[in-house]
Write a protein that holds these residues in place. Structure first.
Motif, mmCIF file in Angstrom:
data_model
loop_
_atom_site.group_PDB
_atom_site.id
_atom_site.type_symbol
_atom_site.label_atom_id
_atom_site.label_comp_id
_atom_site.label_asym_id
_atom_site.label_seq_id
_atom_site.Cartn_x
_atom_site.Cartn_y
_atom_site.Cartn_z
ATOM 1 N N TYR A 1 85.093 34.437 68.796
ATOM 2 C CA TYR A 1 83.771 35.007 68.601
ATOM 3 C C TYR A 1 83.003 34.756 69.902
ATOM 4 C CZ TYR A 1 79.241 36.165 67.071
ATOM 5 O OH TYR A 1 77.718 36.786 66.810
ATOM 6 N N VAL A 2 82.646 36.010 70.452
ATOM 7 C CA VAL A 2 81.788 35.910 71.531
ATOM 8 C C VAL A 2 80.317 36.110 71.357
ATOM 9 C CG1 VAL A 2 81.460 37.056 74.034
ATOM 10 C CG2 VAL A 2 83.819 36.764 73.123
ATOM 11 N N ALA A 3 79.452 35.267 71.449
ATOM 12 C CA ALA A 3 78.126 35.189 71.153
ATOM 13 C C ALA A 3 77.445 35.973 72.147
ATOM 14 C CB ALA A 3 77.487 33.616 71.251
ATOM 15 N N LYS A 4 76.564 36.703 72.029
ATOM 16 C CA LYS A 4 75.582 37.388 72.811
ATOM 17 C C LYS A 4 74.599 36.624 73.412
ATOM 18 C CE LYS A 4 76.139 41.052 69.437
ATOM 19 N NZ LYS A 4 76.803 40.223 68.610
ATOM 20 N N LYS A 5 74.620 36.698 74.840
ATOM 21 C CA LYS A 5 73.802 35.514 75.769
ATOM 22 C C LYS A 5 72.396 36.085 75.728
ATOM 23 C CE LYS A 5 77.344 33.373 78.147
ATOM 24 N NZ LYS A 5 77.666 32.727 79.389
ATOM 25 N N ASN A 6 71.433 35.576 74.965
ATOM 26 C CA ASN A 6 69.937 35.998 74.806
ATOM 27 C C ASN A 6 68.972 35.017 75.145
ATOM 28 O OD1 ASN A 6 70.240 34.621 72.540
ATOM 29 N ND2 ASN A 6 69.325 35.938 70.979
ATOM 30 N N ARG A 7 69.767 34.090 75.914
ATOM 31 C CA ARG A 7 68.875 32.790 76.197
ATOM 32 C C ARG A 7 67.480 33.392 77.186
ATOM 33 N NH1 ARG A 7 72.357 28.478 79.036
ATOM 34 N NH2 ARG A 7 73.150 28.486 77.029
ATOM 35 N N ARG A 8 66.331 32.830 77.054
ATOM 36 C CA ARG A 8 65.224 33.040 77.873
ATOM 37 C C ARG A 8 65.472 32.478 79.281
ATOM 38 N NH1 ARG A 8 61.221 31.551 73.295
ATOM 39 N NH2 ARG A 8 62.640 29.579 73.811
ATOM 40 N N ARG A 9 65.271 33.182 80.388
ATOM 41 C CA ARG A 9 65.381 32.937 81.522
ATOM 42 C C ARG A 9 64.268 31.850 81.829
ATOM 43 N NH1 ARG A 9 65.014 37.769 85.422
ATOM 44 N NH2 ARG A 9 65.222 36.258 86.834
ATOM 45 N N ALA A 10 64.524 30.841 82.809
ATOM 46 C CA ALA A 10 63.542 29.905 83.149
ATOM 47 C C ALA A 10 62.437 30.563 83.934
ATOM 48 C CB ALA A 10 64.161 28.903 83.637
ATOM 49 N N PHE A 11 61.246 29.830 83.873
ATOM 50 C CA PHE A 11 60.291 30.326 84.901
ATOM 51 C C PHE A 11 60.636 30.103 86.274
ATOM 52 C CE2 PHE A 11 56.379 29.082 82.021
ATOM 53 C CZ PHE A 11 56.419 30.382 81.340
ATOM 54 N N SER A 12 60.336 31.157 87.214
ATOM 55 C CA SER A 12 60.655 31.041 88.579
ATOM 56 C C SER A 12 59.426 30.017 89.086
ATOM 57 C CB SER A 12 60.586 32.288 89.141
ATOM 58 O OG SER A 12 59.032 32.765 89.384
ATOM 59 N N LEU A 13 59.606 29.368 90.244
ATOM 60 C CA LEU A 13 58.538 28.547 90.901
ATOM 61 C C LEU A 13 57.425 29.563 90.887
ATOM 62 C CD1 LEU A 13 57.782 25.821 92.035
ATOM 63 C CD2 LEU A 13 58.445 26.632 93.945
ATOM 64 N N GLN A 14 57.306 30.525 91.331
ATOM 65 C CA GLN A 14 56.174 31.257 91.390
ATOM 66 C C GLN A 14 55.490 31.504 89.998
ATOM 67 O OE1 GLN A 14 57.026 35.515 92.949
ATOM 68 N NE2 GLN A 14 54.986 35.766 93.109
ATOM 69 N N GLN A 15 56.296 31.822 89.034
ATOM 70 C CA GLN A 15 55.542 32.013 87.690
ATOM 71 C C GLN A 15 54.823 30.710 87.178
ATOM 72 O OE1 GLN A 15 59.429 33.532 85.850
ATOM 73 N NE2 GLN A 15 58.472 35.608 85.548
ATOM 74 N N TYR A 16 55.562 29.604 87.538
ATOM 75 C CA TYR A 16 55.248 28.378 87.092
ATOM 76 C C TYR A 16 53.682 28.054 87.691
ATOM 77 C CZ TYR A 16 54.682 23.291 86.784
ATOM 78 O OH TYR A 16 54.085 22.062 86.663
ATOM 79 N N MET A 17 53.836 28.345 89.084
ATOM 80 C CA MET A 17 52.313 28.022 89.982
ATOM 81 C C MET A 17 51.319 28.802 89.379
ATOM 82 S SD MET A 17 53.127 25.329 91.407
ATOM 83 C CE MET A 17 51.764 25.332 92.175
ATOM 84 N N ARG A 18 51.749 30.152 89.174
ATOM 85 C CA ARG A 18 50.815 31.154 88.646
ATOM 86 C C ARG A 18 50.127 30.371 87.409
ATOM 87 N NH1 ARG A 18 52.029 37.177 86.639
ATOM 88 N NH2 ARG A 18 49.965 37.629 86.162
ATOM 89 N N LEU A 19 50.902 29.970 86.399
ATOM 90 C CA LEU A 19 50.485 29.315 85.028
ATOM 91 C C LEU A 19 49.689 28.257 85.350
ATOM 92 C CD1 LEU A 19 50.972 29.045 81.965
ATOM 93 C CD2 LEU A 19 52.976 27.705 82.166
ATOM 94 N N VAL A 20 50.194 27.243 86.117
ATOM 95 C CA VAL A 20 49.405 26.090 86.520
ATOM 96 C C VAL A 20 48.139 26.487 87.031
ATOM 97 C CG1 VAL A 20 49.412 23.838 87.798
ATOM 98 C CG2 VAL A 20 51.470 24.637 86.600
ATOM 99 N N ARG A 21 47.831 27.326 88.151
ATOM 100 C CA ARG A 21 46.707 27.593 88.756
ATOM 101 C C ARG A 21 45.753 28.344 87.733
ATOM 102 N NH1 ARG A 21 50.256 29.831 92.930
ATOM 103 N NH2 ARG A 21 50.298 28.257 94.477
#
Length: 197
Positions: A84-104
């Motif tokens: 059985y091949v599961a469909k990969k629907n894993r959320r991608r991790a934040f990029s460093l740019q997205q993380y910094m935007r969130l923190v700021r």
């Protein structure tokens, strides 16, 4: 046991084939909607949108059961090679740019005062706590389930002096009733500061 026994019913083991495996997914995904339509009482955890991991686990259990039957001469057919091949629907991790935007953004007054109540002490406090929690989580590497169970007694604020420089870090003892069992997670200085606040 619950689903495969009901799915196979009176089907003899000798008649179980690849098609039996292929049709199981559709049968299993519509299981609880059929139960509701029939007027049967459905447990609160009965979901129509089951996870692919659940399906993969059920397939593997049935394959293992068939293999055991084959080894013990309860089943004389061939081993069924079905994956059985599961469909990969894993959320991608934040990029460093997205993380910094969130923190700021979480450092701004706009974040602390956003909402209809504006400048409400309780809202500001809960948002500061949430900001600290986000910074703690992203800088220690705990799984979601582990992070939910962390208590203050599990946290150790540590210091390491190397070449005359003091480095602060945090150690968290993760309880044994989580996915990976007992382990120790070591966080960066940002995680240390977040909990200190």
């Amino acid at each position: 046991e619950k689903y495969w026994l009901e799915y196979c019913g009176d089907l003899e083991l000798a008649l179980v084939n690849r098609e039996t495996f292929e049709k199981y997914e559709g049968w299993r995904r519509s299981y609880y909607s059929r139960q509701r339509e029939s007027g049967n009482k459905v447990h609160g955890n009965g979901k129509d949108n089951i996870a692919d991991k659940t399906l993969a686990l059920e397939y593997n259990c049935f394959k293992r059961c068939l293999r055991w039957c084959l080894e013990n001469k309860y089943y004389l057919g061939n081993e069924i090679h079905f994956t059985y091949v599961a469909k990969k629907n894993r959320r991608r991790a934040f990029s460093l740019q997205q993380y910094m935007r969130l923190v700021r953004y979480m450092r701004t007054n706009e974040y602390l005062n956003k909402g209809k109540h504006k400048n409400d002490y309780l809202i500001r406090r809960s948002r500061q706590q949430f900001r600290a929690y986000v910074l703690f989580i992203t800088n220690i590497g705990l799984r979601i389930g582990e992070a939910r169970k962390v208590k203050w007694r599990d946290v150790d604020f540590s210091e390491l002096v190397k070449d005359g420089v003091t480095k602060k870090y945090i150690r968290v003892s993760v309880s044994s009733n989580t996915k990976t069992g007992s382990r120790e997670a070591i966080g960066r200085y940002t995680a240390y500061r977040a909990l200190e606040r």
